[in-house]
Design a protein around this motif. Structure first.
Motif, PDB file in Angstrom:
ATOM      1  N   ASN A   1       0.807  -1.227   0.000  1.00 10.39           N
ATOM      2  CA  ASN A   1       0.000   0.000   0.000  1.00 10.39           C
ATOM      3  C   ASN A   1       0.836   1.271   0.000  1.00 10.39           C
ATOM      4  N   GLN A   2       2.133   1.136   0.250  1.00 11.24           N
ATOM      5  CA  GLN A   2       3.005   2.309   0.204  1.00 11.24           C
ATOM      6  C   GLN A   2       3.419   2.664  -1.219  1.00 11.24           C
ATOM      7  N   VAL A   3       3.097   1.779  -2.170  1.00 13.94           N
ATOM      8  CA  VAL A   3       3.485   1.979  -3.570  1.00 13.94           C
ATOM      9  C   VAL A   3       2.331   2.616  -4.344  1.00 13.94           C
TER      10      VAL A   3
ATOM     11  N   ASP B   1     -10.833  -1.272  -4.307  1.00 12.85           N
ATOM     12  CA  ASP B   1     -11.451  -1.497  -2.994  1.00 12.85           C
ATOM     13  C   ASP B   1     -11.817  -2.958  -2.806  1.00 12.85           C
ATOM     14  N   THR B   2     -12.150  -3.634  -3.889  1.00  9.29           N
ATOM     15  CA  THR B   2     -12.501  -5.056  -3.804  1.00  9.29           C
ATOM     16  C   THR B   2     -11.286  -5.884  -3.382  1.00  9.29           C
ATOM     17  N   VAL B   3     -10.148  -5.601  -4.005  1.00  9.61           N
ATOM     18  CA  VAL B   3      -8.921  -6.309  -3.638  1.00  9.61           C
ATOM     19  C   VAL B   3      -8.565  -6.008  -2.187  1.00  9.61           C
TER      20      VAL B   3
ATOM     21  N   ALA C   1      -4.761  -5.055   0.771  1.00  8.89           N
ATOM     22  CA  ALA C   1      -3.943  -4.229  -0.127  1.00  8.89           C
ATOM     23  C   ALA C   1      -4.807  -3.757  -1.284  1.00  8.89           C
ATOM     24  N   TYR C   2      -4.498  -2.573  -1.813  1.00  5.85           N
ATOM     25  CA  TYR C   2      -5.279  -2.016  -2.923  1.00  5.85           C
ATOM     26  C   TYR C   2      -4.831  -2.562  -4.280  1.00  5.85           C
TER      27      TYR C   2
END
Length: 381
Positions: A322-324, A331-333, A339-340
């Motif tokens: 998530n920092q990338v 949102d589903t993932v 994680a997005y």
């Protein structure tokens, strides 16, 4: 797991796959040998069965029991070079009965048990032990010990070129004639499209007979007598003529980021990888690693594909992913993984690249992204 039982007076049956054999008999030696075999392509690893880890069969490692001295008669004629992590004195005593001729004996290098020195022991020039010692030392961060007084040529060992970085050749067909061109100081082109830049291993400048070119087309226009091409790409028909007397090396620069549904088969994952690389016109031999989310660290299909090709299997936590910054956060993932995104940020993290060559492709039960290690980032900018 079959163990080679060494018996006095009998030559054991071995499975020779690579050009070089690594041999270890101590706990520390085995640790170094396992690491070296991972980083140095074209090697077969042998060590004592009492150090068995359980992954030897999957990794093609051969175990033996009894005195290592009885293993050398089988290794001697089979390999181009031997990398032995045993004390120098012991090695000399064990190989002495096998010595025949410097034109026939394999190159032998010895590594001390702390991995500080890599010593060229036998067949320094003709057997390639001097160059092998330098390449092994570069991989291990050790000191190469070369004692031959005439070691002055300081050029490119064609069969070992880039081995310390994991480069491997596409075909061995032209190794001998290209090596002859290098040794005879004919005009040799080096085209390094995507591999590590610090491949020149000597403390002296390149000889004038060797010239670097930015592209294959530029080298072709100059009509060199031989060529060393380093690229992850599948060459176009127009570029193929550079290999008439040339060797194509595959650097480990491609990073695969992947996500998949639970239980996705090995066959589907492998098929998606091959299809994607074919679409990009990339060689599967240049894959460096496969990266994913921590949630998938036990995914059987991903593990099996990595084991088949010898790729490191890397995973990251949702927080790291998530920092990338990614192109299409989901949102589903996030709901299912925390994680997005998976494939895109995983590929970016491992490759250390801000942009990917393939951002994200969904195929069946998988999602795949493809990144390139940024050794030549400024050229691509």
């Amino acid at each position: 797991m079959k163990i080679i039982e060494l018996i006095e007076g009998e030559i054991p049956v071995i499975e020779q796959r690579g050009d070089y054999a690594i041999v270890a008999i101590t706990k520390h030696g085995v640790e170094m040998a396992r690491d070296l075999a991972q980083k140095f392509p074209g090697t077969d690893l042998y060590y004592m069965s009492k150090f068995e880890r359980g992954d030897e069969e999957a990794r093609g490692i051969q175990l033996f029991s009894n005195s290592v001295r009885m293993l050398f008669p089988a290794l001697w004629p089979a390999y181009k070079g031997l990398i032995i992590i045993i004390s120098l004195g012991a090695v000399i005593r064990m190989i002495a009965p096998l010595l025949e001729d410097k034109k026939k004996d394999p190159g032998v290098v010895v590594v001390d048990d702390r991995g500080e020195n890599v010593i060229s022991v036998l067949s320094g020039h003709l057997g390639g032990a001097n160059e092998l010692a330098r390449e092994v030392a570069a991989v291990m961060g050790a000191r190469p010990i070369i004692t031959t007084a005439s070691d002055v040529q300081k050029t490119i060992p064609v069969d070992l070129f880039g081995r310390r970085f994991g480069w491997e050749w596409d075909s061995a067909e032209k190794l001998t004639p290209v090596s002859a061109s290098v040794v005879n100081e004919e005009r040799v082109a080096v085209i390094n499209e995507s591999g590590e830049r610090d491949w020149w291993m000597h403390d002296t400048p390149m000889p004038p007979s060797i010239k670097e070119y930015a592209t294959i087309a530029e080298a072709q226009a100059d009509q060199p007598q031989a060529a060393l091409v380093v690229s992850h790409r599948l060459l176009t028909p127009e570029e193929q003529s550079i290999l008439d007397n040339g060797v194509l090396y595959r650097p480990k620069v491609i990073v695969l980021g992947m996500g998949c549904n639970r239980g996705t088969s090995t066959e589907e994952i492998e098929a998606v990888i091959k299809e994607t690389l074919d679409e990009l016109q990339f060689s599967i031999k240049s894959v460096k690693a496969l990266a994913t989310i921590e949630l998938k660290k036990d995914e059987a299909g991903l593990i099996a594909v990595c084991e088949k090709y010898g790729w490191p299997f890397v995973w990251y936590s949702p927080e790291e992913l998530n920092q990338v910054e990614i192109s299409d956060p989901s949102d589903t993932v996030f709901k299912f993984t925390g994680a997005y995104g998976v494939s895109e940020p995983a590929a970016k993290l491992y490759a250390g690249a801000g942009e990917l060559l393939l951002t994200k492709k969904k195929s069946g039960n998988t999602t795949i992204s493809v990144g390139l290690m940024p050794y030549h980032e400024e050229e691509r900018a």
